[in-house]
Design a protein around this motif. Structure first.
Motif, PDB file in Angstrom:
ATOM      1  N   PRO A  25       0.818  -1.207   0.000  1.00  0.00           N
ATOM      2  CA  PRO A  25       0.000   0.000   0.000  1.00  0.00           C
ATOM      3  C   PRO A  25       0.860   1.269   0.000  1.00  0.00           C
ATOM      4  CG  PRO A  25      -0.502  -1.395   1.906  1.00  0.00           C
ATOM      5  CD  PRO A  25       0.686  -1.984   1.238  1.00  0.00           C
ATOM      6  N   LEU A  26       0.301   2.312  -0.557  1.00  0.00           N
ATOM      7  CA  LEU A  26       0.962   3.615  -0.487  1.00  0.00           C
ATOM      8  C   LEU A  26       0.893   4.125   0.956  1.00  0.00           C
ATOM      9  CD1 LEU A  26       2.204   5.980  -2.130  1.00  0.00           C
ATOM     10  CD2 LEU A  26      -0.122   6.857  -2.396  1.00  0.00           C
ATOM     11  N   MET A  27      -0.287   3.980   1.533  1.00  0.00           N
ATOM     12  CA  MET A  27      -0.485   4.411   2.923  1.00  0.00           C
ATOM     13  C   MET A  27      -1.233   3.335   3.690  1.00  0.00           C
ATOM     14  SD  MET A  27      -1.990   8.191   2.523  1.00  0.00           S
ATOM     15  CE  MET A  27      -1.367   9.215   3.776  1.00  0.00           C
ATOM     16  N   SER A  28      -0.819   3.136   4.919  1.00  0.00           N
ATOM     17  CA  SER A  28      -1.538   2.218   5.809  1.00  0.00           C
ATOM     18  C   SER A  28      -1.808   2.913   7.124  1.00  0.00           C
ATOM     19  CB  SER A  28      -0.685   0.992   6.126  1.00  0.00           C
ATOM     20  OG  SER A  28      -0.659   0.128   5.039  1.00  0.00           O
ATOM     21  N   LEU A  29      -3.071   2.955   7.489  1.00  0.00           N
ATOM     22  CA  LEU A  29      -3.411   3.419   8.837  1.00  0.00           C
ATOM     23  C   LEU A  29      -3.676   2.181   9.668  1.00  0.00           C
ATOM     24  CD1 LEU A  29      -5.971   6.354   8.406  1.00  0.00           C
ATOM     25  CD2 LEU A  29      -3.517   6.491   8.738  1.00  0.00           C
ATOM     26  N   ARG A  30      -3.136   2.165  10.878  1.00  0.00           N
ATOM     27  CA  ARG A  30      -3.357   1.020  11.765  1.00  0.00           C
ATOM     28  C   ARG A  30      -3.750   1.484  13.167  1.00  0.00           C
ATOM     29  NH1 ARG A  30      -3.870  -1.123   7.930  1.00  0.00           N
ATOM     30  NH2 ARG A  30      -2.812  -2.880   6.964  1.00  0.00           N
ATOM     31  N   GLY A  31      -4.917   1.020  13.592  1.00  0.00           N
ATOM     32  CA  GLY A  31      -5.353   1.253  14.965  1.00  0.00           C
ATOM     33  C   GLY A  31      -5.426   2.718  15.367  1.00  0.00           C
ATOM     34  N   ILE A  32      -5.985   3.520  14.446  1.00  0.00           N
ATOM     35  CA  ILE A  32      -6.055   4.965  14.735  1.00  0.00           C
ATOM     36  C   ILE A  32      -7.208   5.281  15.681  1.00  0.00           C
ATOM     37  CG2 ILE A  32      -6.520   7.240  13.716  1.00  0.00           C
ATOM     38  CD1 ILE A  32      -3.795   6.245  12.861  1.00  0.00           C
ATOM     39  N   SER A  50      -8.436   1.220  10.777  1.00  0.00           N
ATOM     40  CA  SER A  50      -7.330   0.742   9.951  1.00  0.00           C
ATOM     41  C   SER A  50      -7.774   0.733   8.495  1.00  0.00           C
ATOM     42  CB  SER A  50      -6.926  -0.686  10.350  1.00  0.00           C
ATOM     43  OG  SER A  50      -6.423  -0.686  11.673  1.00  0.00           O
ATOM     44  N   VAL A  51      -6.879   1.143   7.615  1.00  0.00           N
ATOM     45  CA  VAL A  51      -7.200   1.102   6.184  1.00  0.00           C
ATOM     46  C   VAL A  51      -5.891   1.112   5.383  1.00  0.00           C
ATOM     47  CG1 VAL A  51      -7.394   3.639   5.925  1.00  0.00           C
ATOM     48  CG2 VAL A  51      -8.640   2.154   4.352  1.00  0.00           C
ATOM     49  N   ASP A  52      -5.909   0.456   4.233  1.00  0.00           N
ATOM     50  CA  ASP A  52      -4.788   0.517   3.288  1.00  0.00           C
ATOM     51  C   ASP A  52      -5.234   1.304   2.071  1.00  0.00           C
ATOM     52  OD1 ASP A  52      -3.033  -1.044   4.752  1.00  0.00           O
ATOM     53  OD2 ASP A  52      -3.834  -2.918   3.915  1.00  0.00           O
ATOM     54  N   ILE A  53      -4.377   2.187   1.614  1.00  0.00           N
ATOM     55  CA  ILE A  53      -4.681   2.977   0.420  1.00  0.00           C
ATOM     56  C   ILE A  53      -3.581   2.717  -0.608  1.00  0.00           C
ATOM     57  CG2 ILE A  53      -4.929   5.333  -0.472  1.00  0.00           C
ATOM     58  CD1 ILE A  53      -5.991   5.939   2.484  1.00  0.00           C
ATOM     59  N   TYR A  54      -4.000   2.316  -1.801  1.00  0.00           N
ATOM     60  CA  TYR A  54      -3.042   1.952  -2.854  1.00  0.00           C
ATOM     61  C   TYR A  54      -2.846   3.100  -3.839  1.00  0.00           C
ATOM     62  CZ  TYR A  54      -3.081  -2.724  -1.021  1.00  0.00           C
ATOM     63  OH  TYR A  54      -2.923  -3.795  -0.190  1.00  0.00           O
ATOM     64  N   SER A  55      -1.675   3.132  -4.425  1.00  0.00           N
ATOM     65  CA  SER A  55      -1.347   4.167  -5.391  1.00  0.00           C
ATOM     66  C   SER A  55      -2.351   4.165  -6.540  1.00  0.00           C
ATOM     67  CB  SER A  55       0.065   3.911  -5.908  1.00  0.00           C
ATOM     68  OG  SER A  55       0.412   4.917  -6.802  1.00  0.00           O
ATOM     69  N   GLY A  56      -2.839   5.319  -6.891  1.00  0.00           N
ATOM     70  CA  GLY A  56      -3.776   5.452  -8.010  1.00  0.00           C
ATOM     71  C   GLY A  56      -5.234   5.305  -7.612  1.00  0.00           C
ATOM     72  N   SER A  84      -3.599   7.633  19.238  1.00  0.00           N
ATOM     73  CA  SER A  84      -2.767   6.437  19.132  1.00  0.00           C
ATOM     74  C   SER A  84      -2.966   5.826  17.752  1.00  0.00           C
ATOM     75  CB  SER A  84      -3.123   5.424  20.226  1.00  0.00           C
ATOM     76  OG  SER A  84      -4.487   5.082  20.124  1.00  0.00           O
ATOM     77  N   GLY A  85      -2.055   4.943  17.375  1.00  0.00           N
ATOM     78  CA  GLY A  85      -2.125   4.327  16.054  1.00  0.00           C
ATOM     79  C   GLY A  85      -1.008   4.851  15.162  1.00  0.00           C
ATOM     80  N   THR A  86      -0.813   4.188  14.027  1.00  0.00           N
ATOM     81  CA  THR A  86       0.288   4.578  13.133  1.00  0.00           C
ATOM     82  C   THR A  86      -0.207   4.875  11.723  1.00  0.00           C
ATOM     83  OG1 THR A  86       0.688   2.254  12.613  1.00  0.00           O
ATOM     84  CG2 THR A  86       2.105   3.233  14.299  1.00  0.00           C
ATOM     85  N   LEU A  87       0.560   5.702  11.058  1.00  0.00           N
ATOM     86  CA  LEU A  87       0.356   5.972   9.638  1.00  0.00           C
ATOM     87  C   LEU A  87       1.665   5.653   8.930  1.00  0.00           C
ATOM     88  CD1 LEU A  87      -0.744   7.177   6.996  1.00  0.00           C
ATOM     89  CD2 LEU A  87      -0.405   9.428   7.933  1.00  0.00           C
ATOM     90  N   LEU A  88       1.623   4.609   8.102  1.00  0.00           N
ATOM     91  CA  LEU A  88       2.800   4.270   7.306  1.00  0.00           C
ATOM     92  C   LEU A  88       2.611   4.828   5.906  1.00  0.00           C
ATOM     93  CD1 LEU A  88       3.377   0.495   8.202  1.00  0.00           C
ATOM     94  CD2 LEU A  88       4.357   2.531   9.299  1.00  0.00           C
ATOM     95  N   TYR A  89       3.625   5.525   5.415  1.00  0.00           N
ATOM     96  CA  TYR A  89       3.634   5.988   4.033  1.00  0.00           C
ATOM     97  C   TYR A  89       4.807   5.292   3.365  1.00  0.00           C
ATOM     98  CZ  TYR A  89       3.630   8.977  -0.064  1.00  0.00           C
ATOM     99  OH  TYR A  89       3.575   9.440  -1.358  1.00  0.00           O
ATOM    100  N   LYS A  90       4.520   4.438   2.403  1.00  0.00           N
ATOM    101  CA  LYS A  90       5.555   3.584   1.806  1.00  0.00           C
ATOM    102  C   LYS A  90       6.432   2.982   2.907  1.00  0.00           C
ATOM    103  CE  LYS A  90       5.813   6.028  -2.593  1.00  0.00           C
ATOM    104  NZ  LYS A  90       6.609   6.978  -3.376  1.00  0.00           N
ATOM    105  N   LYS A  91       5.781   2.463   3.890  1.00  0.00           N
ATOM    106  CA  LYS A  91       6.419   1.757   5.009  1.00  0.00           C
ATOM    107  C   LYS A  91       7.144   2.676   6.004  1.00  0.00           C
ATOM    108  CE  LYS A  91       6.562  -2.570   2.546  1.00  0.00           C
ATOM    109  NZ  LYS A  91       7.167  -2.972   1.292  1.00  0.00           N
ATOM    110  N   ALA A  92       7.176   3.983   5.764  1.00  0.00           N
ATOM    111  CA  ALA A  92       7.804   4.898   6.738  1.00  0.00           C
ATOM    112  C   ALA A  92       6.749   5.362   7.749  1.00  0.00           C
ATOM    113  CB  ALA A  92       8.396   6.097   6.027  1.00  0.00           C
ATOM    114  N   ASP A  93       7.127   5.324   9.023  1.00  0.00           N
ATOM    115  CA  ASP A  93       6.210   5.696  10.097  1.00  0.00           C
ATOM    116  C   ASP A  93       6.241   7.218  10.270  1.00  0.00           C
ATOM    117  OD1 ASP A  93       4.773   5.970  12.421  1.00  0.00           O
ATOM    118  OD2 ASP A  93       5.806   4.356  13.487  1.00  0.00           O
ATOM    119  N   VAL A  94       5.350   7.905   9.585  1.00  0.00           N
ATOM    120  CA  VAL A  94       5.517   9.360   9.430  1.00  0.00           C
ATOM    121  C   VAL A  94       5.320  10.158  10.719  1.00  0.00           C
ATOM    122  CG1 VAL A  94       4.986   9.369   6.965  1.00  0.00           C
ATOM    123  CG2 VAL A  94       3.158   9.736   8.613  1.00  0.00           C
ATOM    124  N   PHE A  95       4.524   9.638  11.644  1.00  0.00           N
ATOM    125  CA  PHE A  95       4.347  10.392  12.897  1.00  0.00           C
ATOM    126  C   PHE A  95       5.579  10.295  13.803  1.00  0.00           C
ATOM    127  CE2 PHE A  95      -0.314  10.045  11.882  1.00  0.00           C
ATOM    128  CZ  PHE A  95      -0.460  11.393  11.578  1.00  0.00           C
TER     129      PHE A  95
END
Ligand SMILES: Nc1ncnc2c1ncn2[C@@H]1O[C@H](COP(=O)(O)OP(=O)(O)O)[C@@H](O)[C@H]1O
Ligand SMILES: [Mg+2]
Length: 248
Positions: A25-32, A50-56, A84-95
């Protein structure tokens, strides 16, 4: 055009493609989780979302007022932090990024359009569009070329030097769209982008958005009450008890 569409479809369908090449996924939200205190009462707006968002992907977030659409969009845009929870952007934990790195990340990857344009009203349309490139530290010649090109593209060639406050609501929103897209972001986040416009102007802004999406092929997440805009997106979602669910 065909190549672009193929690329677009490949990106959307990369989930089902070769596992090794699958970028995920481009972005993954987990346990927000996100709640607010209102007069002593705690309102839990997002709950273990939680949600996964794919490019395009093009996603419309719809539903009645107060369910947390803007709260979610602000977190997706890293403009606000969850409790609480994480946001991954291309696997980087942006917060986990520090303030400067997060601001750079946003400038590089995201474009925003809101219901209110948030342009600098006393500055010209062109000056407003130069801003993101100046913040990025690009060469002034490049910044100007990009800014002029996108203003021409949104139909404001003759209005570039006008102050924003002298423009009509529809024109202002087209400037806001130009500002969001001038640096060619991977993701466009929009919160009721045409919520303040009449039908004719809304349709103009939507048509432009659809055309630009074809050309730039960005991932779009938009909150909207407008059916035409919602139906253009390839996924419609809403919030139910603080979680994002797809509307079939
Ligand atoms: N900064 C804030 N402080 C307190 N309550 C807030 C704040 N922002 C949003 N809320 C509350 O959170 C809920 C969700 O708001 P919002 O995300 O703006 O909903 P929507 O965009 O779907 O209309 C609402 O009950 C709203 O009143
Ligand atoms: Mg809102």
């Amino acid at each position: 055009m065909v190549n672009r569409l193929e690329k677009h479809n490949n990106q959307i369908h990369s989930k089902t493609g070769n596992q090794e090449k699958d970028p995920g996924p481009l972005m993954s939200l987990r346990g927000i989780n996100k709640s607010y205190q209102n007069n002593g009462a705690k309102i839990e707006v997002l709950r273990d979302l939680s949600v996964d968002i794919y490019s395009g992907e093009r996603i419309a977030i719809v539903g009645e007022s107060g369910i947390g659409k803007s709260t979610l969009l602000h977190i997706l845009g890293t403009l606000d932090r969850p409790d609480s929870g994480t946001l991954l952007y291309k696997k980087a934990d942006v917060f986990e990024f520090d303030k400067k790195k997060l601001a750079d990340f946003r400038n590089k990857n995201m474009g925003f359009v809101f219901q209110f344009h948030y342009l600098l009203a006393e500055f010209s349309a062109l000056e407003n569009i130069l801003m993101p490139g100046l913040i990025r530290g690009l060469k002034s010649k490049d910044i100007r070329e990009r800014a002029e090109a996108i203003l021409v593209r949104v139909g404001l060639k003759e209005r570039m030097k006008h102050r924003v406050r002298e423009l009509s609501g529809g024109e202002q929103q087209r400037v806001a769209l130009a500002r969001a897209l001038v640096l060619n972001p991977a993701i466009l986040l929009a919160d009721e982008p045409t919520g303040n416009l009449d039908k004719k102007n809304s349709n103009q802004v939507h048509d432009l958005l659809f055309e630009l999406n074809d050309e730039y092929n960005m991932t779009i997440i938009t909150v909207t009450h407008n059916m035409r805009l919602a139906e253009y997106m390839n996924k419609q979602m809403t919030l139910v008890e603080g979680k994002l669910v797809e509307i079939e």
